[in-house]
Design an enzyme around this catalytic site. Structure first.
Site, PDB file in Angstrom:
ATOM      1  N   ASP A   1       0.597  -1.433  -0.081  1.00 39.71           N
ATOM      2  CA  ASP A   1       0.018   0.147   0.108  1.00 39.71           C
ATOM      3  C   ASP A   1       0.990   1.097  -0.450  1.00 39.71           C
ATOM      4  OD1 ASP A   1      -2.242   1.960   0.680  1.00 39.71           O
ATOM      5  OD2 ASP A   1      -3.163   0.032   0.786  1.00 39.71           O
TER       6      ASP A   1
ATOM      7  N   HIS B   1       2.308   2.456  -3.110  1.00 36.51           N
ATOM      8  CA  HIS B   1       1.419   2.916  -3.710  1.00 36.51           C
ATOM      9  C   HIS B   1       1.665   4.384  -3.786  1.00 36.51           C
ATOM     10  CE1 HIS B   1      -2.689   0.134  -2.922  1.00 36.51           C
ATOM     11  NE2 HIS B   1      -1.625  -0.539  -3.674  1.00 36.51           N
TER      12      HIS B   1
END
Length: 395
Positions: free
Chosen positions: A221, A244
């Site tokens: 993430d 991310h």
């Protein structure tokens, strides 16, 4: 006169001895308090006893966690009644491991939490959240899986230092800084599989004066995520990937929400990430804001969305599909950003039609896609571009 000549040196010696004695550090070794370094025996109580003793000690205190693996269940180090504001937890060569069965901490939000502490330093060591089995559960059907625990959380804390700490395989977020002030992180390393769900590296929210320097983060993430109420956040010398990227948001999920202000990302490298630097807000009414942000001297290596503002975030189109974001984004500068994009649109500003982005500045941005010019896309934005700009600016 002779008497004075004799008394003065003795007095000085007494003062020096007394000063050195009061300045000494009290040491508590968790092994001496019953902890076992076999990675199997529950050592939670030994850590609690060491913390309680350090809190009650006069002057600085050091908790020693020696080489080895120590099994620790979910634990809270509470500073509410702690009389000591100078506690060091030294973990060089040590690894704290969470229970292998994620159901043991099913009802806990955090594995290790510090609450209302002041003047705590963590030096070295590794936190192993053993989250792989929970990830597999979530990636399978997810229906009967617990939400998972955050490996390390500081809430309502002040004057915290984290240096040389490694966190691997957290069930959920690795390190969370919440409602805290003056937190300094240096030399932190964070690792989780690229497909591990919700394993943000560092999350900062409702906190002020936080510094993150020389962090190496690869997760499933956000490498670093920034929540509402964050002010004066400095990030420098960051390595990000996989993951991310560095994300301000998502913001604007609730109507009454504190803004994000004075955020700097400087000298960072992104490799193979979903985004580089991103500002993300929900597509729903909100009185929050983002302002005074600087992204400077960043290298992108095959990043899907190197520069992104997304104000139409609405997972599964639930609760907001016909609405627009109320979060106001202003005074954001992108300077010295270079490298390669994994998609043709390297710069995308998708701002709110109700509260358009303003004061956006781009200077000396050079991003290419497959050895040819990339593209940029702008919606509801006002700003200026200076110097060499590739792709061609749409501001």
């Amino acid at each position: 006169m002779n008497t004075l000549n004799i008394v003065t040196p003795l007095t000085l010696l007494f003062i020096l001895f007394f000063s050195s004695s009061t300045a000494s550090t009290t040491v508590y070794n968790v092994v001496e308090l019953g902890a076992k370094s076999d990675g199997k025996t529950d050592s939670t109580n030994a850590f609690i006893e060491a913390w309680t003793s350090a809190c009650n000690s006069v002057g600085s205190a050091t908790i020693i966690v020696p080489h080895g693996q120590f099994l620790v269940k979910n634990v809270i180090f509470d500073g509410k009644d702690c009389r000591n504001s100078d506690i060091t937890i030294s973990m060089e060569g040590a690894t704290l491991v969470a229970p292998s069965d994620y159901n043991v901490m099913r009802k806990s939000e955090n594995w290790i939490r510090f609450g209302k502490v002041k003047g705590v330093s963590i030096q070295g060591g590794t936190l192993d959240g053993r989250g792989t089995s929970l990830w597999d559960c979530k990636l399978a059907d997810g229906k009967h899986c617990p939400d998972g625990t955050r490996s390390l959380k500081f809430s309502n804390c002040e004057d915290v230092k984290i240096e040389g700490l490694t966190s691997i395989n957290s069930q959920k977020f690795h390190i969370v800084i919440y409602d805290s002030h003056n937190v300094k992180m240096h030399g932190v390393t964070i690792r989780a599989s690229s497909d591990s769900p919700n394993t943000d590296g560092i999350h900062v929210e409702s906190s002020t004066d936080v510094t993150i320097n020389r962090a190496d983060i690869g997760t499933g993430d956000d490498c670093i995520s920034i929540g509402p109420g964050t002010k004066n956040l400095w990030m420098e010398n960051i390595i990000c990937g996989p993951g991310h990227g560095i994300s301000i948001g998502s913001l604007g999920k609730r109507f009454n929400e504190q803004g994000v202000q004075n955020v700097t990302v400087k000298t960072a490298t992104f490799t193979g990430t979903q985004s580089g630097v991103r500002i993300k807000t929900w597509a729903k009414p909100c009185n929050g804001f983002v302002k005074d942000v600087l992204f400077q001297d960043l290298m992108m290596n095959q990043v899907k969305n190197p520069i992104l503002i997304d104000q139409h975030y609405c997972p599964h189109n639930k609760g907001c599909p016909t609405q627009v974001s109320g979060v106001k984004i202003s005074q954001v500068t992108y300077s010295g950003i270079r490298g390669t994009s994994a998609t043709q649109v390297a710069v995308k500003f998708d701002c709110s039609s109700k509260k358009p982005c303003s004061g956006i500045i781009m200077e000396n941005v050079n991003l290419i896609y497959q050895n040819r010019p990339a593209q940029s896309s702008c919606s509801s934005i006002d700003g200026s571009a200076y110097g060499v700009i590739r792709p061609l600016s749409c501001l």
